[in-house]
Design a protein around this motif. Sequence first.
Motif, PDB file in Angstrom:
ATOM      1  N   THR A 100     -14.449 -22.675 -47.838  1.00 49.17           N
ATOM      2  CA  THR A 100     -15.543 -22.608 -46.864  1.00 49.17           C
ATOM      3  C   THR A 100     -16.102 -21.195 -46.749  1.00 49.17           C
ATOM      4  O   THR A 100     -17.311 -21.001 -46.628  1.00 49.17           O
ATOM      5  CB  THR A 100     -15.046 -23.080 -45.484  1.00 49.17           C
ATOM      6  OG1 THR A 100     -14.517 -24.395 -45.604  1.00 49.17           O
ATOM      7  CG2 THR A 100     -16.174 -23.076 -44.461  1.00 49.17           C
ATOM      8  N   TYR A 101     -15.232 -20.201 -46.799  1.00 42.85           N
ATOM      9  CA  TYR A 101     -15.631 -18.803 -46.619  1.00 42.85           C
ATOM     10  C   TYR A 101     -15.576 -18.098 -47.972  1.00 42.85           C
ATOM     11  O   TYR A 101     -14.623 -18.269 -48.747  1.00 42.85           O
ATOM     12  CB  TYR A 101     -14.709 -18.122 -45.613  1.00 42.85           C
ATOM     13  CG  TYR A 101     -14.554 -18.918 -44.337  1.00 42.85           C
ATOM     14  CD1 TYR A 101     -15.609 -18.996 -43.413  1.00 42.85           C
ATOM     15  CD2 TYR A 101     -13.384 -19.606 -44.063  1.00 42.85           C
ATOM     16  CE1 TYR A 101     -15.473 -19.743 -42.260  1.00 42.85           C
ATOM     17  CE2 TYR A 101     -13.240 -20.354 -42.915  1.00 42.85           C
ATOM     18  CZ  TYR A 101     -14.288 -20.424 -42.014  1.00 42.85           C
ATOM     19  OH  TYR A 101     -14.157 -21.176 -40.878  1.00 42.85           O
TER      20      TYR A 101
ATOM     21  N   PRO B  60     -18.799 -21.535 -51.932  1.00 45.23           N
ATOM     22  CA  PRO B  60     -19.363 -20.204 -51.674  1.00 45.23           C
ATOM     23  C   PRO B  60     -19.862 -19.547 -52.958  1.00 45.23           C
ATOM     24  O   PRO B  60     -19.373 -19.819 -54.056  1.00 45.23           O
ATOM     25  CB  PRO B  60     -18.186 -19.443 -51.057  1.00 45.23           C
ATOM     26  CG  PRO B  60     -17.336 -20.507 -50.435  1.00 45.23           C
ATOM     27  CD  PRO B  60     -17.454 -21.696 -51.327  1.00 45.23           C
TER      28      PRO B  60
ATOM     29  N   LYS C 164      -9.510 -18.937 -46.631  1.00 42.15           N
ATOM     30  CA  LYS C 164     -10.785 -19.232 -47.289  1.00 42.15           C
ATOM     31  C   LYS C 164     -11.212 -20.679 -47.134  1.00 42.15           C
ATOM     32  O   LYS C 164     -12.197 -21.099 -47.745  1.00 42.15           O
ATOM     33  CB  LYS C 164     -10.693 -18.888 -48.787  1.00 42.15           C
ATOM     34  CG  LYS C 164     -10.334 -17.440 -49.075  1.00 42.15           C
ATOM     35  CD  LYS C 164     -11.312 -16.482 -48.418  1.00 42.15           C
ATOM     36  CE  LYS C 164     -10.870 -15.029 -48.600  1.00 42.15           C
ATOM     37  NZ  LYS C 164     -11.756 -14.095 -47.862  1.00 42.15           N
TER      38      LYS C 164
END
Length: 505
Positions: free
Chosen positions: A259-260, A291, A210
Motif C-alpha cells: 500500500t505504501y 506503488p 508497507k
Amino acid sequence: MSTESNSTARPVKRFRIGFLSMLQIMLVVVIFLAVNFLSSQLYRPFDLSQDLDFTLSPSTSRYLSSEVVSEREDRIEMTVVFRADAPYYSRIRPIAEEYSRLSKGKIKLRFVDPIRANDLAETLAAEYGIVFQQDLVIIDARSSEERETSTEKQVSPHVNIVKFEDMVVYKTDANNQRRVVGFLGEDAIRAGLVGAIEGKPRKMWVLSDKSDLNAEGSGAWSVLSANLISQNILPERVPLAGVEQIPDDVNCIAIIAPTYDLTPEEMKLLEDFWNRPRSSFLITTGTKDVPARLRAFLRGNGITPQHDRVLAVKSGAIQTAVTSRFTSGVEFTRDLWEKNTLLEGSTQSLDVREGDNALLTKGITPLLLLESWPTFWGETNFPADQVEFDEREDNPGPVALAAAVIRGAPNDEQLAKEVSKMIVISNTGFLEPKHAQPQNLDFLASCANWLVGRDELVGEGPRSLRLYKLPILKPQVSFINRVNLLFLPGFALLIGAIVWSSRRS
C-alpha cells in the motif's frame, strides 16, 4: 500269451517314484517359503479407503524419494509414542508406515505404547527430556557423530517432537466446547521431518510497514504464516524502515498487498538483495494499485501490474471472483497444470513479457503461472455503474494473474543454484480464511518452497482429513434404540419360529 506278457512286465521302481515325490514336495516348500520371503520384502500396499486417506500426497512422496532423504548416510529414527487404544492410533500407524516404506529404509520406525511399555516410555522421556501428557511422534535425524557426542538430545535442532495437538484441527461449538473436526497427521509429521533434517527453518521477512496486512492471529496473516510454518519456513514481520542491510540468513522477502511506497534508500536495499545470489521475492497485490517505485522494479524484471480490475459479466451481473487456470510448462507447478481455481477479492491483471529478448540478454526470464478464463478481462474503469468490455481501453482475456521471474542461468549446472527467483501474484484475497482453497494453498506452498530452494517439496500437499458429526434428534435416537432392542430381536425370533414350525410339520 497273457501269462507270458505278465511274466515279462518290468518291475515298478517304487524308490524312484518316492524320491520324485519327496523332491516335488521339497520344491513346493522352497517355492512357498521363497514367495513368502519375497512378499515380505517386496510388497506394494493399496489404499482402498474411499478418499485415499492413507495415501501420502505427491509432494511428500517426492520429498521421501529425493536426495535429501535417500542419500543420507545415517537413518532417521521415527518413534510413534501412541496408546494402542487411542482414537487416532489406527490412522497415524499406516501413515507412519508409509513414511518408512517410501523412504526405502532411511526412516527407522518403531511404535511404543506408553501404557503397556512403561519402562521403554520412561527411558524415552529421560532420553529426550519430555513428559508424556499426550500422544506424540519423536523424529531424530541426528548424524552418528552427533549421537555419540551429544548428551542431551532434547537440545539438538535435529530432534523434533510432533505432539498430537499439532495433528488435529479444533473448532469451538455453540456451547464453547472444543471438538476435533480435522486430522493433519501427514502434514504434521512432514513438517517435523523437514525441520529435523534441516535443523533450522528457512527465514522469510514479511515487510510489515508497507502493507495493510492484518495483525497476527487473524485474516490473511494467519493463513500465510500457518502455510509457511508447515513448510518449515519461518515468517517474520519486519519493518523495512531503519534496516541498513538485509542479513545473509534471510532467504526470501515477502511484500503482501503493498500500500505504501518505498523510499529511494529502501528501494536500493531491495535491489541489492535481488542482485545477490539465491535471493527471492514473494509479492502479492491488494485492492490498491502497486506503488510507483515497486511497480517500476517489477516492470524492469518483466512483470507489470496493470491499472485494472479483473472481472466478467454473467447474466447481467458483475463477477469479480476470477475463475482461472494454472498454465503448464513450469516444473514446480506440475501437479497443478491445467487445473482450475478461483481467486476471490480484488484481482489485477499482469503484463508478463515472456520471451522478451532485451530481458533474456540480461539473464531475466519471466514465466506465466496462472491466467484467467477467456471470459474475464481487465476493466480499467472500475467501479462504474455499467461495465462493458472496451477493446480500446480494457485488457482482453485471458489475462495473466501470477508469474515467476528467474534471474541467472538455471540451465547451467554450475550456476543453477545461484539464481534469484521472484513470484508475483495479482491477488491477496486468496489468503483470507473464508477464501482459502486447497489448490491455492498448494500453489502458495509450492511457490514458497521453490523460492527458498527446496524444489523437492513442491507440488500437491497433504489434505486435512475432515471429521463430521451427524446430528441426530432425540426422537430419532429413540427410534433407533427401538429398532435395535425390539424390532431386530423380534424379527430374528419370528424367523426362528417359522423354521421350527416348518421342521415340526
